[in-house]
Structure formats: structure tokens, C-alpha cells
Design a protein around this motif. Sequence first.
Motif, PDB file in Angstrom:
ATOM      1  N   LYS A   1      82.191  76.461  62.488  1.00  0.00           N
ATOM      2  CA  LYS A   1      80.764  76.212  62.265  1.00  0.00           C
ATOM      3  C   LYS A   1      80.424  76.330  60.777  1.00  0.00           C
ATOM      4  N   ILE A   2      80.962  77.380  60.136  1.00  0.00           N
ATOM      5  CA  ILE A   2      80.702  77.569  58.709  1.00  0.00           C
ATOM      6  C   ILE A   2      81.299  76.428  57.899  1.00  0.00           C
ATOM      7  N   ASN A   3      82.500  76.000  58.278  1.00  0.00           N
ATOM      8  CA  ASN A   3      83.147  74.887  57.584  1.00  0.00           C
ATOM      9  C   ASN A   3      82.330  73.607  57.722  1.00  0.00           C
ATOM     10  N   TYR A   4      81.805  73.385  58.929  1.00  0.00           N
ATOM     11  CA  TYR A   4      80.972  72.200  59.165  1.00  0.00           C
ATOM     12  C   TYR A   4      79.690  72.261  58.333  1.00  0.00           C
ATOM     13  N   GLN A   5      79.043  73.416  58.320  1.00  0.00           N
ATOM     14  CA  GLN A   5      77.809  73.557  57.551  1.00  0.00           C
ATOM     15  C   GLN A   5      78.063  73.370  56.051  1.00  0.00           C
ATOM     16  N   SER A   6      79.218  73.869  55.584  1.00  0.00           N
ATOM     17  CA  SER A   6      79.553  73.709  54.169  1.00  0.00           C
ATOM     18  C   SER A   6      79.752  72.234  53.824  1.00  0.00           C
ATOM     19  N   LYS A   7      80.436  71.502  54.705  1.00  0.00           N
ATOM     20  CA  LYS A   7      80.653  70.073  54.466  1.00  0.00           C
ATOM     21  C   LYS A   7      79.342  69.313  54.482  1.00  0.00           C
ATOM     22  N   GLN A   8      78.455  69.663  55.423  1.00  0.00           N
ATOM     23  CA  GLN A   8      77.162  68.993  55.494  1.00  0.00           C
ATOM     24  C   GLN A   8      76.331  69.258  54.240  1.00  0.00           C
ATOM     25  N   ALA A   9      76.367  70.523  53.783  1.00  0.00           N
ATOM     26  CA  ALA A   9      75.622  70.859  52.567  1.00  0.00           C
ATOM     27  C   ALA A   9      76.193  70.118  51.361  1.00  0.00           C
ATOM     28  N   TRP A  10      77.536  70.011  51.313  1.00  0.00           N
ATOM     29  CA  TRP A  10      78.178  69.298  50.209  1.00  0.00           C
ATOM     30  C   TRP A  10      77.821  67.815  50.236  1.00  0.00           C
ATOM     31  N   ARG A  11      77.820  67.220  51.447  1.00  0.00           N
ATOM     32  CA  ARG A  11      77.459  65.807  51.571  1.00  0.00           C
ATOM     33  C   ARG A  11      75.995  65.587  51.187  1.00  0.00           C
TER      34      ARG A  11
END
Length: 693
Positions: A654-664
Motif C-alpha cells: 500500500k505504501i509503495n502504491y501511494q508513493s508511486k501515485q504521489a510521484w506520478r
Amino acid sequence: MTQRSSASVATETNGVLPDKNKNEPFKTLCVLEFAPDTTPATIEWLIAKIHAPRSTGGAELQAYSMMNRHSQIITIHIGASTERLLEAAELMEMKKPDVTGILREVALAELESFKDSDDLETFLTTTEKQKVIMHELESLQALEADNRIPGYDKKIYAGQNLLHKLENEKIITRFFPLHEADKLKCLGDEWYRKLWKMQPLGDIRNYFGEMVAMYFGFLGFYTIALFLPGCFGLLFYFVSWRNVNALPIFATFNVVWAMGFLKAWRRKSAELAYQWGTLHSVQFEETRAMYHGEMGINKITGAMEPVYPKWKRMVQFYGVTLPVVSVCLAFAFWVMLLYFRLQYMAEMYHRETQGYLSAVLKYVPSCVYSVAIVVMNNYYRKLATFLNDWENHRLQSAYDNHLIVKLVLFDFVNSFMSLFYVAFYMRDMALLRTTLATLLVVQQIIGQIQETVIPFILFHRRAKNISKSNNSLVGEDSVPDEASNQEHVSIENVDKAPNQVSPEDKTQAEIESAMDVYQGMSDDYLEMFIQFGYVVLFSSAYPLAAFWALLNNITEIRTDSFKLCRVFQRCFARPTANIGAWQLAFELMGVIAVMTNCALVAMSLHAQKLIPDMDSLDALLLFVGAEHIVMAVIMALSFLIPDIPRTVSLELAKINYQSKQAWRKERSLAAKKHLCHRAASRSAILEEKMMEE
């Protein structure tokens, strides 16, 4: 998160941090202690480095020199402003919980999204502030203009770690953080004062750091796990101990319990590491303070540092360390043979006399041998530390791992050699039972004396001395004459504000300076490793081993915590995700336990003739087959059960997904800004052309 300069941090957070020129009261976080013969020039030079801005290679911290009124040595009280601490916390990628409870790296531009960010002075805990101080001082490096240590004929080179250099040259003798009296009292009330309450691991981690908390987490988890074999062994001892048919049942239970416990701990440590934000974290290691060699360039950082050829270390290890360790092992073997000789003489004397005195003397060799094992282990630890220092390992992790190997090798052989000799050479189950019980009980009694009685005496003696010292200090402070103000010695440009350090911090630093230095948890882990061996290797011959280990560990938790809180100086918080090489050592012990228990079962069945027409070869085949089956089952379970719990894996995903979304999202915004800028530029160019036409 990528590292950023302090200038960029300050630019992005304008208006978020407190005013840089705001007068905050100085609070001592850490104390540096110098050798008695340190020159004033050296102290002046170091304090100037600590005060200097980061842009000029300094640490940009606050520091004031003081004279310890008891030892008459110079100390430096070190602190920092709130702004400096917060900037460093971001650069260190320190993690704090946000308002949703998720651990995130501190970002000063988004401080309002973190918990407890209303008061920036208390946003970072004292432990985190002390960690920042340690990091900044360990990052303090010599400049091109620094050729020698002022006041000494000691060469230094550009990029060299100054703190490590001064420690290596014995100029700085101690560097420790101060305790927090109120928090320490509350922690002690919830920790070592309550015997049957679960340990407050969160509070331990917040005060002492992840490495200390992980050890006590392991000790507590191991102690709780011992309840099952302890109760089962107690029942087995009084109900069916002498029934040989029940021996395979207890041996199988012991092996399954041991491997199950180690697997469960792997999962538990991953859960704790996730909660503390250290799971899968990568830490860059600086060279050790004692590391030496010819000057070279670090291939990662590009900085100058000592370089020591690997072949020299290999020659030292195989040419000196290995032979010395072999001699120590041979000496331990000779002591074991001497013990069996004395034991045989005592038993023969008892058979001849059949008296009360001879019955008592029969147990003397075992008790003396148990004490000898403890003494030899203690002396060998000093020798192993000396050899490890001499091998000159570059990184602290490599140093620790090599030390663990040396300690585990000798202590394993020294502690269990006699049991293997009795079990598989003499094949005397009665003597094995007696030897195991004596070694376990006597060594635990000695351990309790060392860890309970001696610290208790030292604590009360120190408390008495502190009381006398405080009375004398009160008398000194009540006389405001010129002589009492000589504590700041004749160091120019150092003590511009002698009243900055509060009397409370000053007295506390002097008291804690007299405390013992905490040497780490290697001895504690080693003690648990040896105890674990007594529990799982031959406990099918003595089922009460787990029960005695359980009783010992219940008090062990409290005595170890008491020493940390009351006897030792506070240690700096160190991050960790597990118990390191000790996990592998315990698992190796579990594998050996599979072989020893299978061998004991095969030997017992053969000796008791429970299987008709069973000869020695059949017993050997039975041992090999049983050992392979058990190991196959253990490996299958280890493969099927993941080391990281599913809940933790889901949270990480979940944290990895949120980090990718924030980066995108950040990239999308940057792209939109770029397109808008290009469109505006094109529009401006078209307008200029139209105007020209």
C-alpha cells in the motif's frame, strides 16, 4: 527520498520553521569528554568546528566547555536549535508518523501533515535529537587546510572523520547522550518494576532505539515461547520421564518447537521493524573509528579514507587468529578431560567409602567445571575482542559478524563439548543427565549473581557516592567566589556564555560521567545462545532444562532492563531490522539439535533393544533417515511460511502504491507547468513577431 542540501531545505520551508535568531534556552543533549592531558588548542579547534556553519564544513551545533568538578577533566555540552535539528532530520530521512498513522520521511514543507507538529520544539523526541547530534558530529570532516590536530603531532587528511580520529587517538574518551530523569522513571515503573507485565517495547524503542528494543523483544518472545516446553518438560519429567518409549515424543516436540519458535521470531521481528520504520531500510556505513591503513579513495563516496589490503587481513586471520583459537579449543578439550578424570576419581571414592562426605564430593567436579567454563568464556571474550580489533575490519557490521563467529565457535565448543563426549563417546545417559543439569543450573546461578547482585551493589554504592557528591557540590555552588568559576579554564573564545548550561544539566552530566559505558548486547545474545543450546540439544535427556531456562529469563528481563536504566550511561539509538547474525547462529543451533535428538533416540532404541534384531548399522540408518525426514519437513514449512506476515506485506504494498501515485502526480504537475511555460513562451514569441510586422 533523495538527499538535499540544507540551503534548499531552508528555501522550501521559509515560514515553517521557527525564527533562526529566536533565543531558545540551551538544552544539553550530548556530552563529549576529553582525556585529562588534552591541550586547550585541541578543544578550541574542535568547538570551533562544531560551531561553524555547514557551508564551511562545520556541524552548526551549539557547544560549551565545562570542567567536571569531580574528575577535573574538560567536557563539552552539545545541543542544537530547533531549526537545525529539523533540517538535519529531513536530510537524514528520519521517519515520523503522519496524521493517518503511516510512517513517512520528515518533510519540512509538509510538517503540518505529521502528528504532534503543533509544537516544533517537541516534534522530535530527545532520542531523535540525540541521534541527530551523533550523526552531525560523525559527519564532521577535516578540511584541506587541516593538516594536523592542533596541540598534537598527529596528521589528519582532508575528508577524515574528526570524531573517529580523536577517539582513535584517545583524545576524546567518552561521547554519550544524557538520560531524561522523568521519562526514565516512568519507563522503569512500567518495565523492570512490574514482573508479570508485558514489556513496553514501544517506549523502550522511543527511549533507547531500535537495536535495544529488538533485543528485549527477542528476549521477551523467547521467554514466552519457553512456557510451552517448560510446562511440557515438567509434566514429562514427573509422569513419563523414565519411560523410554516416550523419549522420541519429547525429542520430536523439542525439535519442532525450536524451529517453530525461530520461524515465528523471524515474522515477529519483521512486524516490529515495520512498526519502527526500519524494515528494508538501507543504511550507509561509515568506516570504524579504529580502522587504520594507508590513505586511499572510497569508491562510493570519492572521499579520502584509510585503505587496508584484504590479503593482510586474511594472513592475520589464517596465520594468527585461527591458530590461537585452535589452541584455545585444545585447552578447553584438555580441561574437559581433566574434569572427567576428577569425576571418575570422585565416584570411585564414593563407591569405596559410601559416606555422606563422599556423596557430596561426587558433585564437586561438575560444579568446578561449570565455573571453569564461565571463567574460560570470559577470558576468551577478551582475547576474541583483541584479535578482532587487530584484524582491522573496515565496517562495524563486518567487525560485529567476525566477533560473533569467534564467540559462538569457542563458547559452543567449550559449553557443549563435554555433553557430546558423554552422549556419543561414553554413551552414558545417566551421566549426560547429571552433567547437563549441573552445567545449566550452576551457570545460571553464576549469571544471576553477575547480573543481579553485583549491579545492585554497584547501584547502591554509586547512589551513596552521588549523594555525598551532591552535598559537596551544593556547598561549592553556595560560595560564589572567584575560585569556583575556574571550571571554564583558560580556553579562548569558548565559554562566551558560561550560564547557558543549566545547573541541572551540569550536575547530571557529572553524575552520568561516572556511570559504566554500555558495551552492547553481544554478551546478552551469547548468553541466550548458550542457554538455547542447553534447552534444545540434549534436553530429551533432561526435560527440566526449558523450565529452569524459563525461570532464569523471567528475572533476566528485569535485571538487564534495570542495568540499562540505572547502572549504564545512556546509549545512542541505533536502527536495526532484526537481530542480525544471531538469527543465523540460533538457526544453526536448531539444525544441530535435529541431529543430536535423532541420534539420542536411535541410540536409546538400540540400547534398550526395543526393536528386535536391531544392530549398530540399523541404528545409524534409523538416525540418518529420521534426521533427513525432520529436516525435509522443516525446510518445507520454512519455504511455505513467509518471513514477513501478510498484514505487513499488504501495508508495504500500500505504501509503495501511494508513493508511486504521489510521484506520478508530482511528475504530472511538473509536466503541466512545463507545458504552460512553453505555451506562454510561444505566445510571447508570436506576439513579438506580430508587433514587428
